[in-house]
Design a protein around this motif. Structure first.
Motif, PDB file in Angstrom:
ATOM      1  N   THR A 192      20.489  54.777   1.846  1.00 28.45           N
ATOM      2  CA  THR A 192      20.141  55.490   3.066  1.00 28.45           C
ATOM      3  C   THR A 192      19.054  54.753   3.829  1.00 28.45           C
ATOM      4  O   THR A 192      18.120  54.209   3.235  1.00 28.45           O
ATOM      5  CB  THR A 192      19.704  56.943   2.754  1.00 28.45           C
ATOM      6  OG1 THR A 192      19.407  57.617   3.976  1.00 28.45           O
ATOM      7  CG2 THR A 192      18.489  56.990   1.840  1.00 28.45           C
ATOM      8  N   ASP A 193      19.214  54.704   5.132  1.00 24.61           N
ATOM      9  CA  ASP A 193      18.256  54.045   6.026  1.00 24.61           C
ATOM     10  C   ASP A 193      18.480  54.619   7.415  1.00 24.61           C
ATOM     11  O   ASP A 193      19.519  55.251   7.679  1.00 24.61           O
ATOM     12  CB  ASP A 193      18.475  52.528   6.022  1.00 24.61           C
ATOM     13  CG  ASP A 193      17.275  51.754   6.558  1.00 24.61           C
ATOM     14  OD1 ASP A 193      16.569  51.115   5.760  1.00 24.61           O
ATOM     15  OD2 ASP A 193      17.042  51.791   7.789  1.00 24.61           O
ATOM     16  N   ARG A 194      17.510  54.380   8.307  1.00 26.28           N
ATOM     17  CA  ARG A 194      17.610  54.892   9.674  1.00 26.28           C
ATOM     18  C   ARG A 194      18.167  53.864  10.658  1.00 26.28           C
ATOM     19  O   ARG A 194      18.378  54.185  11.822  1.00 26.28           O
ATOM     20  CB  ARG A 194      16.238  55.368  10.155  1.00 26.28           C
ATOM     21  CG  ARG A 194      15.719  56.576   9.396  1.00 26.28           C
ATOM     22  CD  ARG A 194      14.328  57.001   9.857  1.00 26.28           C
ATOM     23  NE  ARG A 194      13.923  58.212   9.179  1.00 26.28           N
ATOM     24  CZ  ARG A 194      14.217  59.448   9.578  1.00 26.28           C
ATOM     25  NH1 ARG A 194      14.939  59.616  10.668  1.00 26.28           N
ATOM     26  NH2 ARG A 194      13.813  60.500   8.899  1.00 26.28           N
ATOM     27  N   ILE A 195      18.363  52.647  10.204  1.00 25.86           N
ATOM     28  CA  ILE A 195      18.815  51.577  11.101  1.00 25.86           C
ATOM     29  C   ILE A 195      20.235  51.173  10.710  1.00 25.86           C
ATOM     30  O   ILE A 195      20.480  50.699   9.589  1.00 25.86           O
ATOM     31  CB  ILE A 195      17.861  50.371  11.032  1.00 25.86           C
ATOM     32  CG1 ILE A 195      16.451  50.794  11.457  1.00 25.86           C
ATOM     33  CG2 ILE A 195      18.369  49.233  11.909  1.00 25.86           C
ATOM     34  CD1 ILE A 195      15.405  49.708  11.277  1.00 25.86           C
ATOM     35  N   GLU A 196      21.179  51.361  11.625  1.00 29.05           N
ATOM     36  CA  GLU A 196      22.590  51.139  11.317  1.00 29.05           C
ATOM     37  C   GLU A 196      22.862  49.695  10.892  1.00 29.05           C
ATOM     38  O   GLU A 196      23.636  49.436   9.963  1.00 29.05           O
ATOM     39  CB  GLU A 196      23.449  51.503  12.532  1.00 29.05           C
ATOM     40  CG  GLU A 196      24.927  51.683  12.209  1.00 29.05           C
ATOM     41  CD  GLU A 196      25.197  52.831  11.241  1.00 29.05           C
ATOM     42  OE1 GLU A 196      26.128  52.683  10.412  1.00 29.05           O
ATOM     43  OE2 GLU A 196      24.487  53.858  11.288  1.00 29.05           O
ATOM     44  N   LEU A 199      22.103  49.156   7.367  1.00 26.11           N
ATOM     45  CA  LEU A 199      23.120  49.746   6.487  1.00 26.11           C
ATOM     46  C   LEU A 199      24.327  48.814   6.360  1.00 26.11           C
ATOM     47  O   LEU A 199      24.944  48.739   5.296  1.00 26.11           O
ATOM     48  CB  LEU A 199      23.536  51.123   7.009  1.00 26.11           C
ATOM     49  CG  LEU A 199      22.425  52.182   6.935  1.00 26.11           C
ATOM     50  CD1 LEU A 199      22.873  53.466   7.620  1.00 26.11           C
ATOM     51  CD2 LEU A 199      22.021  52.463   5.491  1.00 26.11           C
ATOM     52  N   THR A 210      27.024  54.405   2.558  1.00 27.70           N
ATOM     53  CA  THR A 210      25.695  54.509   3.167  1.00 27.70           C
ATOM     54  C   THR A 210      25.558  55.814   3.933  1.00 27.70           C
ATOM     55  O   THR A 210      26.551  56.436   4.328  1.00 27.70           O
ATOM     56  CB  THR A 210      25.429  53.333   4.127  1.00 27.70           C
ATOM     57  OG1 THR A 210      26.389  53.367   5.191  1.00 27.70           O
ATOM     58  CG2 THR A 210      25.506  51.999   3.405  1.00 27.70           C
ATOM     59  N   ASN A 212      23.170  57.223   7.188  1.00 30.34           N
ATOM     60  CA  ASN A 212      22.150  57.023   8.207  1.00 30.34           C
ATOM     61  C   ASN A 212      21.340  58.316   8.290  1.00 30.34           C
ATOM     62  O   ASN A 212      21.804  59.317   8.843  1.00 30.34           O
ATOM     63  CB  ASN A 212      22.778  56.690   9.558  1.00 30.34           C
ATOM     64  CG  ASN A 212      21.738  56.311  10.596  1.00 30.34           C
ATOM     65  OD1 ASN A 212      20.639  56.858  10.626  1.00 30.34           O
ATOM     66  ND2 ASN A 212      22.079  55.360  11.461  1.00 30.34           N
ATOM     67  N   ASN A 213      20.130  58.302   7.718  1.00 33.18           N
ATOM     68  CA  ASN A 213      19.368  59.548   7.637  1.00 33.18           C
ATOM     69  C   ASN A 213      18.598  59.878   8.912  1.00 33.18           C
ATOM     70  O   ASN A 213      17.807  60.813   8.934  1.00 33.18           O
ATOM     71  CB  ASN A 213      18.444  59.572   6.412  1.00 33.18           C
ATOM     72  CG  ASN A 213      17.415  58.464   6.398  1.00 33.18           C
ATOM     73  OD1 ASN A 213      17.487  57.538   7.203  1.00 33.18           O
ATOM     74  ND2 ASN A 213      16.467  58.546   5.488  1.00 33.18           N
ATOM     75  N   SER A 214      18.862  59.118   9.993  1.00 32.23           N
ATOM     76  CA  SER A 214      18.377  59.558  11.297  1.00 32.23           C
ATOM     77  C   SER A 214      19.407  60.477  11.947  1.00 32.23           C
ATOM     78  O   SER A 214      19.105  61.183  12.912  1.00 32.23           O
ATOM     79  CB  SER A 214      18.107  58.362  12.219  1.00 32.23           C
ATOM     80  OG  SER A 214      19.307  57.719  12.592  1.00 32.23           O
ATOM     81  N   GLU A 215      20.617  60.468  11.402  1.00 32.02           N
ATOM     82  CA  GLU A 215      21.716  61.265  11.967  1.00 32.02           C
ATOM     83  C   GLU A 215      22.204  62.359  11.013  1.00 32.02           C
ATOM     84  O   GLU A 215      22.725  63.387  11.458  1.00 32.02           O
ATOM     85  CB  GLU A 215      22.897  60.352  12.312  1.00 32.02           C
ATOM     86  CG  GLU A 215      22.568  59.251  13.311  1.00 32.02           C
ATOM     87  CD  GLU A 215      23.691  58.248  13.460  1.00 32.02           C
ATOM     88  OE1 GLU A 215      24.675  58.325  12.681  1.00 32.02           O
ATOM     89  OE2 GLU A 215      23.591  57.375  14.348  1.00 32.02           O
ATOM     90  N   ARG A 328      16.588  45.150  13.353  1.00 30.18           N
ATOM     91  CA  ARG A 328      18.043  45.268  13.509  1.00 30.18           C
ATOM     92  C   ARG A 328      18.758  43.955  13.211  1.00 30.18           C
ATOM     93  O   ARG A 328      19.834  43.948  12.628  1.00 30.18           O
ATOM     94  CB  ARG A 328      18.389  45.768  14.915  1.00 30.18           C
ATOM     95  CG  ARG A 328      17.858  47.171  15.179  1.00 30.18           C
ATOM     96  CD  ARG A 328      18.362  47.762  16.486  1.00 30.18           C
ATOM     97  NE  ARG A 328      17.808  49.093  16.678  1.00 30.18           N
ATOM     98  CZ  ARG A 328      18.284  50.198  16.121  1.00 30.18           C
ATOM     99  NH1 ARG A 328      19.340  50.129  15.333  1.00 30.18           N
ATOM    100  NH2 ARG A 328      17.719  51.370  16.348  1.00 30.18           N
TER     101      ARG A 328
END
Length: 337
Positions: A192-196, A199, A210, A212-215, A328
């Motif tokens: 899990t990460d916030r940057i696609e 991932l 994976t 995306n824990n910002s979504e 990124r």
């Protein structure tokens, strides 16, 4: 010679210095490549509580031995080597039980003493590990980052039947993913990460899926899939992660912590002991260089998947900024000397 010196927090200069002379038991290395780590950025900004200034930074470096101090075999001159930055006393309790990385008198090259962002650097001869010909010069400095993953996984003892959750797909998380999959054969690695884009790097390094824990909420996703991780690694190093990891973990799970935040984490004893969860912390590495060199030789890990940029050492300030700001497209930056 040229050396990258942090004179004080926020002030970086490339300084002309005299060639260092190796002391008894030391070697001098003509540096070829050195990797940028998050801790180098922290020292630059004054956020590393252990750093002493002024300091030549850099603890991930590779080169050739060109001089040796008293007591070191001159036959070592010319060796291709990577340097273990952990310098320990050898006689305190941690050292006596094989944990030199938390030595009572610990010194880390590039933090407590001058490091490898320099044309030449000195280190204890025992810290200089020979690099086999099968590992190319341009990737050899990547041994050190993988020793971090080697250290935490040695505590966690992964098995193929484990389901692992890795928080964070930065360089530290990516090395952990590669070790879990390539060395231990863990059947299911979730990241899990916030940057696609990070991932995507995780998938390229072997992650099975994976989040995306910002979504999406990690707990909700895992619950919907019926997944209870048996291994969790916090490579994102945020103080809020620990309690979430404890709640998500399977009974009898192992959790690895790698962060250095000074902020408190709120946890409950009940959530840990009710599932008899094992918590492990890991700092630096304890004699893991030979193990990682062997993994690289055998193709069990692929460091080239992490290196996104090679830049001249003279552009170090731009390289540090790139590493810090462009998460990124940038993962590992290697400086060339």
């Amino acid at each position: 010679m040229n050396s990258v010196v942090i004179q004080e927090p926020g002030k970086l200069v490339i300084e002309q210095r005299a060639l260092p002379v190796p002391a008894a038991g030391e070697v001098r290395v003509r540096v070829s490549y050195a990797g940028i780590c998050g801790s180098d950025v922290h020292i630059y900004h004054g956020h590393n509580p252990f750093a002493k200034y002024p300091r030549v930074i850099g603890h991930e470096f590779f080169g050739h031995i060109d001089s040796v101090g008293e007591g070191v075999d001159t036959a070592r001159i010319g060796e291709r080597v990577v340097i273990d930055p952990v310098v320990s006393c050898g006689h305190c309790y941690p050292c006596s039980v094989g944990r030199p990385n938390v030595c009572n008198e610990l010194q880390v090259i590039g933090v407590h003493r001058d490091g490898g962002f320099s044309d030449y650097a000195c280190a204890p001869a025992k810290n200089a590990y020979n690099v086999p010909a099968s590992i190319p010069d341009k990737l050899a400095s990547m041994v050190e980052p993988f020793t971090i993953a080697a250290n935490i996984t040695a505590f966690l003892k992964p098995t193929p039947q484990d389901t692992a959750l890795v928080y964070g797909a930065g360089p530290m998380g990516l090395t952990v993913i590669q070790v879990l999959k390539g060395v231990y054969g863990v059947k299911n690695v979730i990241v899990t990460d916030r940057i696609e884009e990070r991932l995507h790097m995780a998938l390229d390094s072997g992650a099975d899926w994976t989040i995306n824990n910002s979504e999406r909420n990690v707990a909700e996703v895992l619950s919907a899939e019926g997944v209870r991780p048996t291994i969790i690694v916090d490579a994102a190093c945020h103080p809020a992660i620990l309690q979430e990891a404890i709640l998500l973990a399977s009974p009898a799970a192992r959790i690895g912590m790698m962060g250095f935040s000074g902020e408190p984490s709120t946890i409950t004893q009940q959530s840990i002991t009710s599932k008899e969860i094992s918590l492990f912390s890991s700092r630096l590495n304890s004699h893991r260089f030979p193990q990682v060199i062997e993994w690289m030789e055998q193709g069990k890990i692929t460091p080239e998947k992490l290196v996104t940029h090679w830049m001249p050492a003279g552009d170090v300030e731009a390289a540090l900024t790139l590493f810090e700001k462009d998460q990124r497209s940038c993962c590992k930056v290697l400086l060339t000397f």
